[in-house]
Enzyme design. Structure first.
Site, PDB file in Angstrom:
ATOM      1  N   PHE A 192      14.886  30.356  37.639  1.00  0.00           N
ATOM      2  CA  PHE A 192      15.358  31.341  38.709  1.00  0.00           C
ATOM      3  C   PHE A 192      14.880  32.529  38.234  1.00  0.00           C
ATOM      4  O   PHE A 192      13.980  33.074  38.994  1.00  0.00           O
ATOM      5  CB  PHE A 192      16.876  31.338  38.632  1.00  0.00           C
ATOM      6  CG  PHE A 192      17.723  32.574  39.252  1.00  0.00           C
ATOM      7  CD1 PHE A 192      17.089  32.806  40.695  1.00  0.00           C
ATOM      8  CD2 PHE A 192      18.608  33.230  38.759  1.00  0.00           C
ATOM      9  CE1 PHE A 192      17.787  33.832  41.359  1.00  0.00           C
ATOM     10  CE2 PHE A 192      19.149  34.460  39.538  1.00  0.00           C
ATOM     11  CZ  PHE A 192      18.739  34.585  40.864  1.00  0.00           C
ATOM     12  N   TYR A 220      25.922  29.538  23.775  1.00  0.00           N
ATOM     13  CA  TYR A 220      25.242  30.650  24.530  1.00  0.00           C
ATOM     14  C   TYR A 220      25.344  32.060  23.918  1.00  0.00           C
ATOM     15  O   TYR A 220      24.094  32.588  23.528  1.00  0.00           O
ATOM     16  CB  TYR A 220      25.379  30.551  26.107  1.00  0.00           C
ATOM     17  CG  TYR A 220      24.581  31.268  26.922  1.00  0.00           C
ATOM     18  CD1 TYR A 220      23.255  31.077  26.993  1.00  0.00           C
ATOM     19  CD2 TYR A 220      24.964  32.702  27.574  1.00  0.00           C
ATOM     20  CE1 TYR A 220      22.535  31.952  27.796  1.00  0.00           C
ATOM     21  CE2 TYR A 220      24.363  33.263  28.465  1.00  0.00           C
ATOM     22  CZ  TYR A 220      23.114  33.002  28.462  1.00  0.00           C
ATOM     23  OH  TYR A 220      22.296  33.731  29.297  1.00  0.00           O
TER      24      TYR A 220
END
Ligand code: UDP
Length: 310
Positions: free
Chosen positions: A12, A146
């Site tokens: 993205f 993450y």
């Protein structure tokens, strides 16, 4: 204008960076292994002067022929569902991938930019979040793969700067939306928009009182470019301080799509941050940057994009 390697270039944000770098006269090498990236995001760039693509997993030693002026490390699963499904790959690309891309930048004497995240602040105890806040992260929770990978990546980036003298930049990216988000990546923007376009219930997690602040992709990419071209070595927030609850966000999506679909409440995922809003004083002062695209305008463009892919 200089030659840039963009890892995660078919993702993205990566694909929008490829577009911007090419439009500003740079050569771009886009690298991606398509774990969460999508060739369709850069399809329009194939054959264009100055663009090349390499399918590669950047957790391995990276070789690039010829000179490099910039390395931008954007490869990583980035939605909570993606990193729950790919926890080891998320940890590896944030740690090994950061190490390999920094090694490449050192070798090529290139300027390096790390895509970090508001997740480094975890479930924040300070609001809004300023760069000097160290965060409240659960290392062993589901999001730890993450958050901790990105925190390690920041530490590694500063070490390459301090020890090896690499010119480094660190951007902490807050929630961003726009064209080319994956429709089923589980994040709130594609989730609500695709549900609304199908007249299905909008799934609000928890009671919807948790807040986020949404930035349109063109604003974010411009901020990142300015940070790269600046002299700032310490982490810099880039995002939109326009904060709202997830429930308000669902109502806004309903309004803009015109759906009558109901809102359905679902359990709140573990460690879901309760509040999030960037303090962007530093970016404003240092880069002369602030977001300019209003939410309704950015969302309308995003909804049009999702209409074409739903
Ligand atoms: N969320 C939601 N419904 C969804 C997906 C997400 O209510 O279908 C909520 C989620 O619990 C979080 C916020 O929306 O509070 C933003 O979630 P997202 O996955 O987009 O990213 P995050 O900001 O948590 O990294």
């Amino acid at each position: 204008m200089g030659r840039a390697l963009i890892t995660g270039g078919a993702g993205f944000l990566g694909s929008h960076l490829c577009d911007l770098f090419l439009s500003r006269g740079h050569e771009v090498i886009c690298m991606d292994n398509f774990i969460t990236g999508n060739p369709a995001n850069v399809q329009h760039l194939f054959g264009r002067d100055g663009f090349s693509f390499v399918k590669y997993d950047v957790t391995n030693y990276i070789h690039v022929d010829g000179p490099l002026d910039y390395v931008l490390h954007f490869a990583s699963p980035a939605s909570p569902i993606d990193y729950l499904e790919k926890p080891i790959q998320t940890l590896k690309v944030g740690s090994l991938g950061t190490h390999k891309t920094l090694g490449l930048a050192l070798n090529k004497r290139a300027r390096y930019l790390l895509a970090s995240t508001s997740e480094t602040y975890g479930d924040p105890l300070v609001h809004p979040q300023k760069e000097d806040y160290w965060g409240n992260v659960n290392p062993v929770g589901p999001r730890g793969v993450y958050d901790e990978a990105k925190r390690f990546a920041e530490a590694m980036t500063m070490a390459y700067h301090r020890f090896h003298g690499v010119e480094t930049r660190i951007v902490r990216i807050f929630n961003t939306y726009g064209e080319r988000m994956r429709i089923n990546d589980g994040r709130v923007v594609p989730a609500f928009i695709s549900q609304a376009l199908r007249d299905e219930p909008l799934t609000v997690f928890g009671d919807g009182s948790q807040t986020r602040s949404f930035c349109y992709v063109s604003d974010l990419i411009e901020g990142i470019y300015r940070l790269l071209m600046s002299d700032e070595r310490l982490p810099t927030n880039i995002g939109n301080p326009n904060e709202m609850t997830v429930l308000q966000f669902a109502e806004e999506i309903k309004r803009l799509t015109g759906t009558n679909a109901p809102i359905e409440f679902r359990p709140l995922p573990e460690d879901d941050p309760k509040i999030r809003r960037p303090d962007i004083t530093k970016a404003k002062t240092l880069l002369g940057w602030q977001p300019v695209v209003p939410l309704a305008e950015g969302l309308s463009k995003t909804i049009d994009y999702f209409r074409s892919v739903v």
